[in-house]
Each structure stands twice: as structure tokens, then as C-alpha cells.
Write a protein that holds these residues in place. Structure first.
Motif, mmCIF file in Angstrom:
data_model
loop_
_atom_site.group_PDB
_atom_site.id
_atom_site.type_symbol
_atom_site.label_atom_id
_atom_site.label_comp_id
_atom_site.label_asym_id
_atom_site.label_seq_id
_atom_site.Cartn_x
_atom_site.Cartn_y
_atom_site.Cartn_z
ATOM 1 N N LYS A 45 50.213 45.887 52.286
ATOM 2 C CA LYS A 45 49.720 47.084 51.600
ATOM 3 C C LYS A 45 48.310 46.903 51.047
ATOM 4 C CE LYS A 45 54.362 48.556 50.450
ATOM 5 N NZ LYS A 45 55.338 48.819 49.414
ATOM 6 N N GLY A 46 47.426 46.288 51.837
ATOM 7 C CA GLY A 46 46.033 46.142 51.431
ATOM 8 C C GLY A 46 45.789 45.145 50.328
ATOM 9 N N ALA A 47 46.719 44.211 50.123
ATOM 10 C CA ALA A 47 46.557 43.221 49.057
ATOM 11 C C ALA A 47 47.070 41.852 49.528
ATOM 12 C CB ALA A 47 47.322 43.653 47.812
ATOM 13 N N ILE A 48 46.657 40.827 48.808
ATOM 14 C CA ILE A 48 47.127 39.465 49.042
ATOM 15 C C ILE A 48 47.938 39.034 47.826
ATOM 16 C CG2 ILE A 48 46.474 37.054 49.438
ATOM 17 C CD1 ILE A 48 45.731 38.929 51.756
ATOM 18 N N ASP A 103 42.986 31.552 39.199
ATOM 19 C CA ASP A 103 43.795 31.682 37.991
ATOM 20 C C ASP A 103 44.991 32.596 38.257
ATOM 21 O OD1 ASP A 103 41.914 30.150 36.683
ATOM 22 O OD2 ASP A 103 41.016 31.825 35.598
ATOM 23 N N MET A 104 46.162 32.144 37.893
ATOM 24 C CA MET A 104 47.387 32.925 38.063
ATOM 25 C C MET A 104 48.223 32.817 36.799
ATOM 26 S SD MET A 104 48.483 32.067 41.989
ATOM 27 C CE MET A 104 48.383 30.280 41.911
ATOM 28 N N PRO A 105 49.254 33.644 36.670
ATOM 29 C CA PRO A 105 50.136 33.518 35.507
ATOM 30 C C PRO A 105 50.903 32.192 35.526
ATOM 31 C CG PRO A 105 50.466 35.621 36.616
ATOM 32 C CD PRO A 105 49.601 34.787 37.506
ATOM 33 N N ASN A 106 51.359 31.790 34.352
ATOM 34 C CA ASN A 106 52.215 30.606 34.263
ATOM 35 C C ASN A 106 53.530 30.863 34.991
ATOM 36 O OD1 ASN A 106 50.415 29.123 32.634
ATOM 37 N ND2 ASN A 106 51.175 30.120 30.798
ATOM 38 N N ILE A 107 54.129 29.782 35.465
ATOM 39 C CA ILE A 107 55.447 29.864 36.088
ATOM 40 C C ILE A 107 56.441 29.260 35.103
ATOM 41 C CG2 ILE A 107 55.159 27.675 37.355
ATOM 42 C CD1 ILE A 107 56.672 29.129 39.709
ATOM 43 N N LEU A 117 57.799 32.921 41.134
ATOM 44 C CA LEU A 117 56.722 33.771 40.650
ATOM 45 C C LEU A 117 56.076 34.429 41.856
ATOM 46 C CD1 LEU A 117 54.347 33.622 37.884
ATOM 47 C CD2 LEU A 117 53.226 33.418 40.085
ATOM 48 N N THR A 118 55.857 35.721 41.761
ATOM 49 C CA THR A 118 55.072 36.442 42.755
ATOM 50 C C THR A 118 53.917 37.089 42.013
ATOM 51 O OG1 THR A 118 56.993 36.834 44.152
ATOM 52 C CG2 THR A 118 55.087 38.251 44.517
ATOM 53 N N PHE A 119 52.723 36.879 42.542
ATOM 54 C CA PHE A 119 51.508 37.360 41.889
ATOM 55 C C PHE A 119 50.618 38.010 42.942
ATOM 56 C CE2 PHE A 119 47.025 36.401 40.722
ATOM 57 C CZ PHE A 119 46.936 37.172 39.578
ATOM 58 N N THR A 120 50.112 39.204 42.642
ATOM 59 C CA THR A 120 49.187 39.894 43.534
ATOM 60 C C THR A 120 47.775 39.746 42.984
ATOM 61 O OG1 THR A 120 50.897 41.464 44.171
ATOM 62 C CG2 THR A 120 48.608 42.096 44.615
ATOM 63 N N PHE A 121 46.887 39.228 43.820
ATOM 64 C CA PHE A 121 45.494 39.027 43.432
ATOM 65 C C PHE A 121 44.766 40.367 43.411
ATOM 66 C CE2 PHE A 121 46.911 35.068 45.300
ATOM 67 C CZ PHE A 121 46.454 34.132 44.396
ATOM 68 N N SER A 122 43.812 40.514 42.484
ATOM 69 C CA SER A 122 43.062 41.759 42.380
ATOM 70 C C SER A 122 41.794 41.755 43.227
ATOM 71 C CB SER A 122 42.720 42.051 40.912
ATOM 72 O OG SER A 122 41.913 41.018 40.397
ATOM 73 N N ASP A 123 41.413 40.610 43.749
ATOM 74 C CA ASP A 123 40.185 40.517 44.543
ATOM 75 C C ASP A 123 40.358 41.150 45.921
ATOM 76 O OD1 ASP A 123 40.243 38.067 42.620
ATOM 77 O OD2 ASP A 123 38.139 38.395 43.099
ATOM 78 N N ASP A 124 39.252 41.446 46.577
ATOM 79 C CA ASP A 124 39.239 42.014 47.912
ATOM 80 C C ASP A 124 40.038 41.115 48.868
ATOM 81 O OD1 ASP A 124 38.097 43.683 50.157
ATOM 82 O OD2 ASP A 124 37.282 41.706 50.660
#
Length: 170
Positions: A45-48, A103-107, A117-124
Motif C-alpha cells: 500500500k505504498g509504504a515500507i 529509529d523505531m519504537p521499542n520492542i 512489533l510491526t512498524f511502518t516507516f514514514s519515509d518515501d
């Protein structure tokens, strides 16, 4: 950088409502070589995003980061370099001059020693893929303590205790 990961249109696997595509993964191990988990880099969906699953730790919160070099030499994993930070930002989501790309959230590990933990990056997404799969590679790192999300350069997270090299999917 593997060109195939960056080429194509938004209709490629993992885009525009199609099934998510795993574009990379890492086996995460301790300094003794014990495998304790996995990380998958997913395009959808356009994200990593990254999905991390680990077990075998005592209950508690630990920092989770992407580091700038795909190397996990024991015992201290310093071969992985610092955080993935191509824009030379400060560390942490609470830092007004942050945050590093890695940088990601703590696990948080539960009483059974398991954590996800699943984290979606905000960068392109295309830029992120280029940085993760560059010539130096990237490592997924778990630290002994939690990230405070502001202390530069690594969030006062303590020693590196587990590491995995991200490899592109076949």
C-alpha cells in the motif's frame, strides 16, 4: 543497490491493494550465535514496514533500530555501524532535530519471552529501499535497554545484544 527492488510502477507486487510483498528479511541472533527471531521488510500500500518477532529474552522493553552496515560481528556488533541515518538527523522521535531513518519504537518482551512489533516507516518507500539495500547493507539491532527517543546518538539504549543482517528477498 538491487535495481529490481526499486524499478517498476505502483502496480508491482505489494502496491495498490495487492498482497504485501516481503522484500527483505533477517535472522536475528545473539552474540553467542543463538537465533532468537526474524525481521521482514514488507512493501504494501505504498509504504515500507518491518515486522519483527523474537523470543528468549527476559520480560521488558528494548530498543530496536536499523543500523547502517549489514554486518553482525560478535561479541558487540559494532561492525553494524551507527543507526541508518542518511539525512544526518539527530536521534529520536522526541528530538526536535530527529529522527534517524533507522529509529523505531521499542520492542516489549512478554513474560513468556516473546515479542512482536510491526512498524511502518514514514519515509518515501523507494528512497527507503535504496538505503536499506545499498552497497553497505543494513542490520536490525536489539539493545539491552529501552530507547528514550531523544538522547543522541542512540537513545541511551545500552549495549547491542542481538543483530541480524537484512538480505533482499529472492
Amino acid at each position: 543497490m538491487p535495481t529490481a527492488l526499486c524499478a517498476g510502477s505502483s502496480k508491482d507486487k505489494g502496491e495498490m491493494g495487492s498482497a504485501p510483498a516481503v522484500i527483505g528479511s533477517a535472522l536475528i541472533a545473539t552474540a553467542s550465535g543463538t537465533e532468537i527471531g526474524t525481521a521482514e521488510i514488507i512493501r504494501a500500500k505504498g509504504a515500507i514496514s518491518i515486522s519483527v518477532k523474537v523470543n528468549g529474552f527476559e520480560a521488558g522493553e528494548r530498543a530496536l533500530h536499523l543500523h547502517s552496515t549489514g554486518a553482525c560481528d560478535a561479541p558487540d556488533f559494532t561492525s553494524a555501524g551507527g543507526h541508518l541515518n542518511p539525512f544526518e538527523r539527530a536521534h529520536g522521535s522526541l528530538n526536535p532535530d530527529g529522527q534517524h531513518l533507522g529509529d523505531m519504537p521499542n520492542i516489549t518482551t512478554d513474560d513468556n519471552g516473546q515479542a512482536t512489533l510491526t512498524f511502518t516507516f514514514s519515509d518515501d518507500p523507494d528512497h527507503l529501499i535504496q538505503e536499506i539495500f545499498d552497497a553497505n547493507g543494513t542490520a536490525v539491532m536489539i539493545h539491552a535497554g529501552p530507547d528514550d527517543y531523544i538522547s543522541d546518538p542512540a537513545g541511551a539504549a545500552g549495549p547491542r545484544i542481538a543483530c541480524g543482517v537484512v538480505k533482499p528477498a529472492n
